[in-house]
Design a protein around this motif. Structure first.
Motif, PDB file in Angstrom:
ATOM      1  N   GLY A   1       0.821  -1.211   0.000  1.00 30.95           N
ATOM      2  CA  GLY A   1       0.000   0.000   0.000  1.00 30.95           C
ATOM      3  C   GLY A   1       0.848   1.252   0.000  1.00 30.95           C
ATOM      4  N   ARG A   2       0.185   2.390   0.145  1.00 33.00           N
ATOM      5  CA  ARG A   2       0.919   3.636   0.143  1.00 33.00           C
ATOM      6  C   ARG A   2       0.668   4.386   1.452  1.00 33.00           C
ATOM      7  NH1 ARG A   2      -2.003   8.166  -0.571  1.00 33.00           N
ATOM      8  NH2 ARG A   2      -4.143   7.973  -1.310  1.00 33.00           N
ATOM      9  N   SER A   3       1.655   5.169   1.824  1.00 33.52           N
ATOM     10  CA  SER A   3       1.516   5.976   3.034  1.00 33.52           C
ATOM     11  C   SER A   3       0.515   7.093   2.778  1.00 33.52           C
ATOM     12  CB  SER A   3       2.877   6.561   3.396  1.00 33.52           C
ATOM     13  OG  SER A   3       2.717   7.586   4.336  1.00 33.52           O
ATOM     14  N   PRO A   4      -0.259   7.492   3.794  1.00 33.81           N
ATOM     15  CA  PRO A   4      -1.067   8.704   3.612  1.00 33.81           C
ATOM     16  C   PRO A   4      -0.133   9.879   3.342  1.00 33.81           C
ATOM     17  CG  PRO A   4      -1.432   7.727   5.791  1.00 33.81           C
ATOM     18  CD  PRO A   4      -0.335   6.957   5.148  1.00 33.81           C
ATOM     19  N   LYS A   5      -0.694  10.928   2.761  1.00 32.36           N
ATOM     20  CA  LYS A   5       0.145  12.104   2.481  1.00 32.36           C
ATOM     21  C   LYS A   5      -0.104  13.198   3.502  1.00 32.36           C
ATOM     22  CE  LYS A   5       0.461  11.507  -2.536  1.00 32.36           C
ATOM     23  NZ  LYS A   5      -0.790  10.892  -3.023  1.00 32.36           N
ATOM     24  N   GLU A   6      -1.073  12.979   4.364  1.00 29.12           N
ATOM     25  CA  GLU A   6      -1.436  14.026   5.315  1.00 29.12           C
ATOM     26  C   GLU A   6      -1.233  13.561   6.744  1.00 29.12           C
ATOM     27  OE1 GLU A   6      -5.428  15.272   4.463  1.00 29.12           O
ATOM     28  OE2 GLU A   6      -4.917  15.825   2.394  1.00 29.12           O
ATOM     29  N   ARG A   7      -1.216  14.504   7.631  1.00 25.07           N
ATOM     30  CA  ARG A   7      -1.059  14.252   9.060  1.00 25.07           C
ATOM     31  C   ARG A   7      -2.215  13.383   9.562  1.00 25.07           C
ATOM     32  NH1 ARG A   7       1.300  16.564  13.508  1.00 25.07           N
ATOM     33  NH2 ARG A   7       2.641  17.764  12.138  1.00 25.07           N
ATOM     34  N   ASP A   8      -1.882  12.437  10.408  1.00 24.87           N
ATOM     35  CA  ASP A   8      -2.883  11.540  10.980  1.00 24.87           C
ATOM     36  C   ASP A   8      -3.831  12.329  11.886  1.00 24.87           C
ATOM     37  OD1 ASP A   8      -4.289   9.523  12.188  1.00 24.87           O
ATOM     38  OD2 ASP A   8      -2.522   8.341  12.752  1.00 24.87           O
ATOM     39  N   PRO A   9      -5.139  12.284  11.622  1.00 18.98           N
ATOM     40  CA  PRO A   9      -6.060  13.031  12.481  1.00 18.98           C
ATOM     41  C   PRO A   9      -6.310  12.321  13.813  1.00 18.98           C
ATOM     42  CG  PRO A   9      -7.276  11.882  10.764  1.00 18.98           C
ATOM     43  CD  PRO A   9      -5.820  11.615  10.502  1.00 18.98           C
ATOM     44  N   ASP A  10      -5.844  11.088  13.935  1.00 19.72           N
ATOM     45  CA  ASP A  10      -6.219  10.292  15.111  1.00 19.72           C
ATOM     46  C   ASP A  10      -5.209  10.376  16.240  1.00 19.72           C
ATOM     47  OD1 ASP A  10      -8.743   9.192  14.600  1.00 19.72           O
ATOM     48  OD2 ASP A  10      -7.857   7.888  13.074  1.00 19.72           O
ATOM     49  N   ILE A  11      -5.688   9.989  17.420  1.00 14.90           N
ATOM     50  CA  ILE A  11      -4.815   9.935  18.595  1.00 14.90           C
ATOM     51  C   ILE A  11      -4.755   8.511  19.122  1.00 14.90           C
ATOM     52  CG2 ILE A  11      -4.959  12.330  19.360  1.00 14.90           C
ATOM     53  CD1 ILE A  11      -7.245  11.522  21.176  1.00 14.90           C
ATOM     54  N   TYR A  12      -3.692   8.251  19.835  1.00 16.97           N
ATOM     55  CA  TYR A  12      -3.406   6.903  20.333  1.00 16.97           C
ATOM     56  C   TYR A  12      -2.929   7.066  21.765  1.00 16.97           C
ATOM     57  CZ  TYR A  12      -3.152   6.272  15.290  1.00 16.97           C
ATOM     58  OH  TYR A  12      -3.433   6.294  13.954  1.00 16.97           O
ATOM     59  N   ASP A  13      -3.244   6.103  22.609  1.00 13.07           N
ATOM     60  CA  ASP A  13      -2.688   6.265  23.949  1.00 13.07           C
ATOM     61  C   ASP A  13      -2.171   4.968  24.546  1.00 13.07           C
ATOM     62  OD1 ASP A  13      -5.831   6.850  25.744  1.00 13.07           O
ATOM     63  OD2 ASP A  13      -5.002   5.039  24.828  1.00 13.07           O
ATOM     64  N   HIS A  14      -1.542   5.139  25.682  1.00 11.86           N
ATOM     65  CA  HIS A  14      -0.891   4.022  26.369  1.00 11.86           C
ATOM     66  C   HIS A  14      -1.489   3.861  27.756  1.00 11.86           C
ATOM     67  CE1 HIS A  14       3.065   4.727  23.903  1.00 11.86           C
ATOM     68  NE2 HIS A  14       2.078   4.271  23.184  1.00 11.86           N
ATOM     69  N   VAL A  15      -1.628   2.631  28.200  1.00  8.51           N
ATOM     70  CA  VAL A  15      -2.050   2.363  29.570  1.00  8.51           C
ATOM     71  C   VAL A  15      -1.070   1.358  30.164  1.00  8.51           C
ATOM     72  CG1 VAL A  15      -3.885   1.434  31.030  1.00  8.51           C
ATOM     73  CG2 VAL A  15      -4.480   2.701  28.969  1.00  8.51           C
ATOM     74  N   ASN A  16      -0.535   1.676  31.313  1.00  5.56           N
ATOM     75  CA  ASN A  16       0.315   0.710  32.015  1.00  5.56           C
ATOM     76  C   ASN A  16      -0.553  -0.164  32.899  1.00  5.56           C
ATOM     77  OD1 ASN A  16       2.817   1.661  31.008  1.00  5.56           O
ATOM     78  ND2 ASN A  16       2.752   3.350  32.458  1.00  5.56           N
ATOM     79  N   ARG A  17      -0.324  -1.464  32.860  1.00  5.77           N
ATOM     80  CA  ARG A  17      -1.143  -2.362  33.678  1.00  5.77           C
ATOM     81  C   ARG A  17      -0.263  -3.414  34.339  1.00  5.77           C
ATOM     82  NH1 ARG A  17      -6.461  -1.582  32.798  1.00  5.77           N
ATOM     83  NH2 ARG A  17      -7.125  -0.744  30.780  1.00  5.77           N
TER      84      ARG A  17
END
Lengths: 1008, 100, 416
Positions: free
Chosen positions: A153-169
């Protein structure tokens, strides 16, 4: 919109919720509960992609993480593009847009396919190592073509609109996989009260139970699973995570779980209550015990043209029929080595489709499922296998022949059987990946024809991955593993009744990987081992012929297993083929090493929130708001934002800096010096300690006095400098460079704790507690006098003294130290009072021309005085003597301080070391480039010996010319000589070597 | 990611709280000026670097700020013990290539 | 040696590829060799190749405990550049660069050396001072290099975030157009094939268990296949150098650390150069297959486990997403680790030892792959002559006694 392969009953899809999607620009419909793959199969899409090397048409082969072909570009908008989505693991949602990653102009009519067909035989593994070499100049052009053809596939050309997070468990038991073994283990552990995390990569938990035909405790297996999940959900200490892949297992049972929170809903995360949801969450889990219940992957058989769409692994047939109510064809031929795969034929038959034949490689299969198939009137051909399929974009027939698996030959006539689907099963490979991530080598077991996990501390395999594949065994193994895990984690087993499953008698499987063909392997039509990378059995054989005998060599030479599926379908087959070619066993051939990730996860998920302002903390002084308000430009120094200069109106940087310099030399300027590291040092041995860490003596420094100190590493190289004040007999206030503060504190602690614990001394960082404002210039005293109760008379408060008192009404420590050579006071107050004091200074300072200045002006002024900046004028290879700072070296101190011994090594004693000097450019307007290299001749020849470089360089409004500091070989002996500085543009600058002190060399101005 | 028991805090904490500080039990020569160049170079730069059991210093940087020692296997990464500075380890250094 | 060519491929294609010769033999060890190379990675194989090719010394064995090119040669991020600061290091790496430029033709093996340019980003004023200093030095040493401003960077790499809104905005870069990447495995295989064709015995699955010596001279090596005698032994064992040194009773100024790397899933071409940033700590290029190949940092602890700690991977991808926000939706396929043997000055050791006939070539740290042909070339000359090749001479072990280090760590962090 027809779903011609959709069954009208059964399955776990919701027919009341149709979902629209497009694939390669055509609109289709599926149902809630579908994966993209099941929806495509329901719509009868055969060709979903083109292979990357030979451009062969490819269809969906599997139903899970092992799928090699159905890899798509997803996303309706540019920013939402997701490359390389595996359709078997992508839930269908309304409005989904997918396209194939290869095929031009499209997958159905692909022009490259012609090239693949004609040229394929000239592209064996590693062909690119053997060609494209002549003429050498052509390689970049060849490479361009190769690069274009490669990639999915191809990389998007624009900034990712999404957010991601981390949880320590943290948990007592982490169960990976919610199939029968995992559920049983989680139940056993959960009932005891242990903290349990149960994760599963699929949309729905239950694993193989979801397409099972069997009964548990008297009810259908999926219902038993649902009941267990309901019980687990009600337990407060149990966390269940579906759509969550344990993607990596790291040391000491640290496991990362990747939870896809919104990918089943849309291509970007939806908003909820006006806030964008988290697209994916990474759980960083530290588990006391891990139960590995990851099951198995079915191995397809390797026969000729086994990549034509319509060829599938047998288990996938059952999954599509029983879970998704999709029968991906009309007429099935099953080629198998074992009983378990018979389910595919039975489910196919149950779906009302025709099973043309079951081809069993064993001579006398006799298990319960075999009997069931025979009883249904299905033709069972024994001692045989599908050796080839016919068809281009869909299977049209299977060639079946009697074979000898051991002798690797066809032993009878070939029969062509018309069909549109060929399912194959060569056995089941335990999913050992996570166990291998920390280095444990999987162990081969002849009885199950597969590798089971090697031993990993704190990890307990259960069920299929442990070689216990039958449902009853998997459940029992799960209970046992869960019980063991919880007791090892310190809990009392709660007691779980073993679920009861009617036994299904299964016969022994036969070892068959590559199916023999009537032609020798090198001449047979392509038999694919790794479809994503177009690796064939002949390719593996060729690799071994060419001497690539280690399985790692085979893998690297052919590219086998390097795809996004990491060879989940093909690895064992490849080893078996290599073993056959090398005439050795599979365990002798060994496995390649599995590495994280189990399945690929986004960079975004791994990075989490730690980008932009959270990439690294940004530190601001208490006066930051003032600097911003007054138009300061900032410089990053370590993590700190420091005012660089304060332009007024349309001033350029040069103009602003010259104005600030003049203000300090002629009136008074103020610098926010708060970022300097500050360390409180106390204890009865504090003074002794300072004497050991600094190069110069500290024994006689009296209370109320300050002293500059240099610090070296024990190799004699300067590491930091700063002024330390004696606050009390056993109490000192050390300052460090801004960037070096943390390292210096560690350094002090290191020597105290590990080398001289007998010294009584304590360190405490107070960098943030004190704000520091340095007022510099002839008017500094007058200004400060207006705001302080301290007697500023030179006789009572001289240079290098400090006094406590109040400034602007708040308690302050005032240090009479100077980094500019001017009369200077550094006012330290509690950080909370800083703004008050700063503003009070400006209130009174107008009449004295009080001017804020930044780091650039500070640099110019200090360089005029020849004061160094560690890290700019030094680079870890400079001694105090190189800096001409013998005055700061206590040669006679009784203790051999850190760095001293190293100064007498042969290389540090050399007279022609690089030494700090000043440079005065011949052209007075010229500012030499910092980093310019210095040579001794005007005539440039390459290569040219260099004798040093410019470390600091500025224009001095005070001197009226440019000037520089430099490190020059034997520099102290070159004063008065001319050196040359060749520049990239061809110009050669000329400069005179001079003393590094350009201004007020006697130091009168700071002593007034 | 390593899980490290801090002998001062008496708790297991994540590696992210700690900083590795190299081989342990390297004493600075008591009389540096009497130490020859070779011995000084050895003290500064030369290390055991075993493929096996290694005694190393760690700093609980984001915790109690204490240095302590860890006995760790450099292949399996298994931590055999942690102990305070000044104490002696119970496990000996081993090295796969140590036999001579 | 069967020559490789496009025509050969056609010919073999017509005969179903049944007539390809072995790329190298799998010989039984002889009892004695003139030279034994311990370690069958890229550097060891290159040493053997150049011993045979340049010095006519063909009675040579390469002793490898695993498979050829199975250590760091198989695990690096394939970057090749020669823009080092100090003359000693720059000359050595430039020597390698010149060999790289003709290597495919010399070996008759396409190592896919792709001179697409290497960019080292600067994010602070001190970074930029260091960049100017290094590029100026490179140019006077005859090594290509220039300093790019942000606009020039953006032209070469339009997808990079060069705005002021990143945490550490890009201020400029150094640029070496001749730098690039190569196909790492092919380098080992090409040298192996070339060495084998000239008579070198490549002994795989043969582990050295001891160094035999007498009267201060090396006699040979003990191996899992018995004792093998040799007049000269060159150890090129990278991360395992300390282990071999200990067999000879030697200590080295080395620490072996995990160094991790990772790749994305294959993508259509999106990044045409190599981008490196020391400050935010991310290195990335795109392989010909389409993977983004990304280098992570060194883990601070000693480790021979070929794996490091997860936070290092996290930090690296944070840096990559910071520089290339659009890669956030790209997926990481696989990570792995190598064992790098680091020296206190980040420069290699190419040196005789107190044991006569025993030489070491190690300590390449993170810089080993790019040096492969140069390292092999000067080490071969060193072994053949029994004394250091002029380019190798500054890299003796003695420098750690005398203090004459060649500190390539670059300038320390900015400190005011």
């Amino acid at each position: 919109m027809s779903q011609r392969n959709r069954l009208d009953h059964g399955g776990r899809v919701d027919r009341s919720r149709p979902l629209r999607f497009t694939f390669n620009g055509v609109a289709y419909q599926g149902y809630a509960g579908d994966t993209l793959a099941s929806a495509l199969l329901a719509n009868g899409i055969d060709v979903v992609n083109r292979s990357f090397k030979y451009s062969r048409p490819r269809g969906i082969v599997a139903a899970g993480a092992e799928e090699p072909n159905a890899i798509f570009q997803l996303g309706a908008s540019e920013a939402a593009q997701v490359p390389n989505v595996r359709a078997t693991q992508q839930a269908l949602y309304d409005g989904l847009v997918a396209t194939s990653t290869n095929g031009w102009p499209n997958v159905e009519r692909d022009l490259m396919g012609v090239v693949g067909e004609l040229g394929g035989r000239f592209m064996p593994p590693g062909f690119y190592y053997k060609t494209f070499m002549a003429p050498a100049a052509m390689w970049p052009k060849y490479e361009k073509v190769i690069r274009k053809a490669a990639g999915l596939g191809r990389s998007p050309k624009e900034r990712d609109p999404d957010i991601y997070d981390h949880v320590n468990r943290h948990c007592d038991v982490l169960v990976v996989g919610a199939g029968p073994a995992g559920l049983a283990a989680a139940l056993a552990a959960g009932r005891s009260g242990a903290r349990v995390i149960l994760c599963d990569e699929q949309e729905e938990m239950g694993g193989s139970l979801l397409d099972s035909r069997e009964q548990i405790d008297g009810r259908p297996a999926p219902e038993w699973g649902a009941a267990v999940l309901a019980e687990l959900a009600a337990m407060p200490e149990v966390l269940t995570l579906s759509r969550t892949t344990a993607n990596g297992c790291h040391d000491h049972n640290f496991v990362t779980l990747h939870e896809r929170r919104t990918e089943h809903l849309a291509d970007t995360a939806p908003t909820f209550g006006g806030r964008r949801q988290v697209r994916a969450r990474l759980h960083r889990v530290r588990a006391a015990r891990v139960v590995l219940a990851t099951g198995t992957h079915e191995r397809p058989l390797v026969y000729a043209h086994n990549d034509v769409p319509g060829n599938m692994v047998a288990g996938a047939i059952s999954t599509y029929i029983r879970r998704y109510a999709v029968a991906p064809g009309r007429r099935l031929v099953l080629s198998t080595t074992n009983d378990h795969a018979y389910r595919a034929a039975l489910d196919w038959h149950g779906a009302g489709r025709e099973v043309v034949a079951i081809v069993d490689a064993r001579d006398n299969p006799n298990g319960d499922l075999v009997s069931e198939a025979r009883a249904l009137g299905i033709r069972v051909i024994t001692g045989a296998a599908v050796i080839e399929t016919r068809g281009k974009k869909r299977v049209t027939a299977a060639l079946v022949a009697p074979i000898d698996p051991v002798g690797f030959r066809v032993r009878g006539p070939v029969e062509e059987i018309s069909c549109d689907t060929v399912a194959s099963s060569g056995g089941y490979s335990p999913v050992v990946h996570l166990a291998a991530h920390t280095g444990a080598r999987p162990e081969w077991r002849d009885d199950i024809l597969g590798f089971v996990p090697g031993k990993v501390r704190g990890m307990i395999p259960a069920g299929g991955v442990n070689g216990r594949m039958a449902l009853a065994e998997a459940l029992a193994d799960g209970v046992e593993a869960g019980t063991r895990a919880l007791s090892e984690a310190g809990f009392k087993p709660g007691g779980v009744m073993l679920p009861q499953v009617p036994r299904v008698r299964e016969g022994r499987a036969v070892a068959l990987y590559q199916v023999p063909h009537v032609k020798p392997a090198m001449r047979a039509p392509k038999q694919f081992v790794d479809q994503q990378n177009d690796v064939t059995a002949a390719g593996i054989e060729l690799a071994t012929r060419e001497g690539f005998e280690s399985i790692e060599h085979v893998k690297r030479y052919t590219g086998m297993g390097f795809g996004t599926d990491q060879g989940k379908l093909g690895n064992i087959n490849a080893m078996a083929i290599a073993a056959r070619c090398l005439k050795q066993t599979i365990p002798d051939t060994g496995t390649t090493v599995f590495r994280p990730n189990y399945t690929p996860i986004t960079f975004g998920a791994i990075a989490g929130r730690h980008c932009r302002e959270f990439f690294d903390p940004r530190r601001y002084t208490a006066l930051h708001a003032w600097h911003v308000e007054h138009g300061a430009k900032f410089e990053e120094v370590g993590q700190w934002m420091r005012p660089w200069y304060y332009p007024r109106g349309n001033e350029t940087m040069d103009e602003a800096v010259q104005r600030e310099c003049r203000a300090v030399r002629e009136g008074v300027g103020i610098l926010d010096a708060s970022t300097l590291g500050k360390i409180e040092i106390q204890g009865k041995d504090a003074r002794e300690f300072l004497g050991r860490l600094y190069t110069n003596p500290w024994a006689k420094l009296t209370v109320g006095k300050c002293r500059y100190g240099l610090m070296c590493k024990d190799d004699g190289m300067v590491m930091d400098d700063g002024v330390t004040a004696c606050l009390g007999e056993n109490h000192f206030h050390m300052t460090t460079t801004t960037g070096g503060a943390a390292a210096v504190l560690d350094w002090l602690e290191l020597w105290h704790q590990t080398e001289w614990p007998e010294l009584e001394v304590y360190f405490n960082s107070v960098t943030d507690h004190w704000a520091a404002m340095a007022i510099n210039g002839p008017n500094a005293r007058k200004l400060l006098a207006e705001l302080t109760d301290i007697d500023l008379a030179n006789e009572r408060f001289g240079f290098m003294d400090w006094c406590a008192g109040t400034v602007a009404g708040v308690p302050a420590r005032v240090f009479r130290i100077s980094f500019t050579g001017e009369l200077s006071y550094e006012i330290n107050v509690q950080a909370n009072h800083a703004m008050h004091v700063w503003e009070a200074l400006f209130e009174k300072g107008g009449k004295y021309g009080l001017t804020p200045y930044g780091t650039e002006t500070m640099h110019v002024l200090r360089a005029e005085k020849g004061f160094i900046i560690v890290g700019q004028d030094t680079d870890g290879s400079v001694t105090p003597e190189d800096l001409g700072m013998q005055w700061c070296v206590g040669y006679k101190k009784p203790f051999s301080w850190i760095g001293r011994r190293a100064l007498s090594r042969p290389d540090t004693k050399r007279g022609d070391r690089k030494q700090l000097v000043g440079l005065k450019p011949r052209d007075p307007r010229l500012v030499l480039q910092e980093g310019a290299q210095i040579v001794l001749e005007r005539q440039i020849r390459i290569p040219m010996p260099m004798v040093g470089h410019v470390t600091s360089s500025y224009f001095s409004p005070t001197l009226g010319h440019g000037f520089a500091l430099a490190l020059v070989k034997g520099g102290s002996q070159r004063i008065g000589q001319t050196v040359y500085l060749p520049m990239p543009d061809g110009k050669v600058h000329e400069a005179e070597v001079v003393s590094p002190v350009f201004y007020d060399s006697k130091g009168d101005r700071q002593n007034v | 990611m390593l899980h490290i028991y801090c002998p001062h805090c008496e708790e297991y904490r994540e590696e992210e709280e700690f900083r590795p500080k190299g081989e342990a039990h390297i004493a600075r020569p008591k009389a540096p000026e009497e130490t020859d160049d070779a011995a000084w170079g050895d003290y500064l730069f030369f290390r055991k670097n075993p493929r096996g059991v290694h005694h190393e210093q760690w700093l609980h940087a984001a915790g109690c700020r204490k240095f302590f020692n860890v006995t760790r296997h450099t292949v399996s990464y298994e931590i055999l013990e942690t102990y305070k500075v000044g104490q002696q380890p119970t496990a000996r250094t081993t090295d796969k290539g140590g036999a001579k | 040696m069967q020559r490789y060519s496009g025509f050969g491929l056609l010919k073999h294609g017509l005969s179903h590829h049944e007539n390809w010769q072995r790329a190298w033999r799998n010989p039984e060890p002889k009892s004695k060799y003139d030279v034994i190379i311990v370690g069958g990675g890229g550097h060891g194989l290159a040493t053997a190749y150049y011993l045979a090719r340049e010095h006519g010394i063909t009675n040579v064995a390469v002793v490898e405990k695993g498979w050829l090119g199975g250590g760091n040669t198989a695990r690096n991020t394939t970057i090749v550049r020669s823009n080092y600061l100090w003359g000693e290091a720059a000359w050595l790496y430039e020597h390698a660069m010149k060999l790289w430029e003709g290597l495919s033709q010399d070996l008759n093996y396409n190592v896919m050396f792709s001179q697409r340019g290497v960019m080292n980003l600067g994010h602070t004023l001190q970074d930029m001072r260091d960049i100017h200093r290094r590029v100026n030095a490179n140019r006077l040493n005859g090594i290509d290099g220039e300093v790019l401003d942000v606009r020039q960077i953006q032209e070469l790499v339009p997808i990079m975030d060069c705005s002021r809104s990143t945490r550490y905005p890009v201020l400029g870069a150094s640029w070496q157009p001749r730098g690039g990447v190569a196909r790492h495995d092919a380098v080992a295989w090409g040298f192996a094939r070339g060495a084998d064709a000239r008579g070198v015995d490549l002994l795989q699955q043969t582990e050295v268990t001891g160094i035999r010596e007498s009267g201060g001279r090396v006699l040979g090596v003990e191996t899992t296949r018995g004792f093998i005698a040799a007049d000269t032994v060159g150890v090129v064992a990278a991360g395992n150098s300390s282990v071999i040194a200990k067999m000879a009773g030697l200590r080295l100024p080395l620490e072996s650390h995990p160094l991790q790397a990772l790749v994305s899933e294959p993508l259509k071409p999106v990044l045409d150069t190599v981008v490196m940033s020391n400050h935010v700590h991310g290195y990335v290029s795109q392989s010909d297959k389409g993977d983004l190949v990304i280098g992570a940092g060194i883990d601070g602890y000693n480790g021979y486990g070929q794996r490091g700690s997860y936070p290092t991977i996290e930090h690296t991808l944070q840096a990559i997403v910071e520089l290339f926000p659009m890669f956030s939706r790209v997926r990481m396929n696989r990570q792995w680790g190598g064992i790098v043997d680091t020296t206190p000055d980040a420069c290699p050791i190419i040196s005789a030892t107190p044991v006569g006939g025993l030489f070491f070539n190690c300590g390449w740290g993170t810089g080993g792959f790019k040096a492969t042909p140069g390292s092999g070339h000067v080490f071969a000359a060193t072994l053949a002559a029994g004394k250091a090749h002029p380019l190798a001479a500054p890299f003796t072990i003695d420098r750690f006694i005398s203090g004459k280090l060649i500190d390539e760590h670059g300038a320390a962090g900015v400190a005011h």
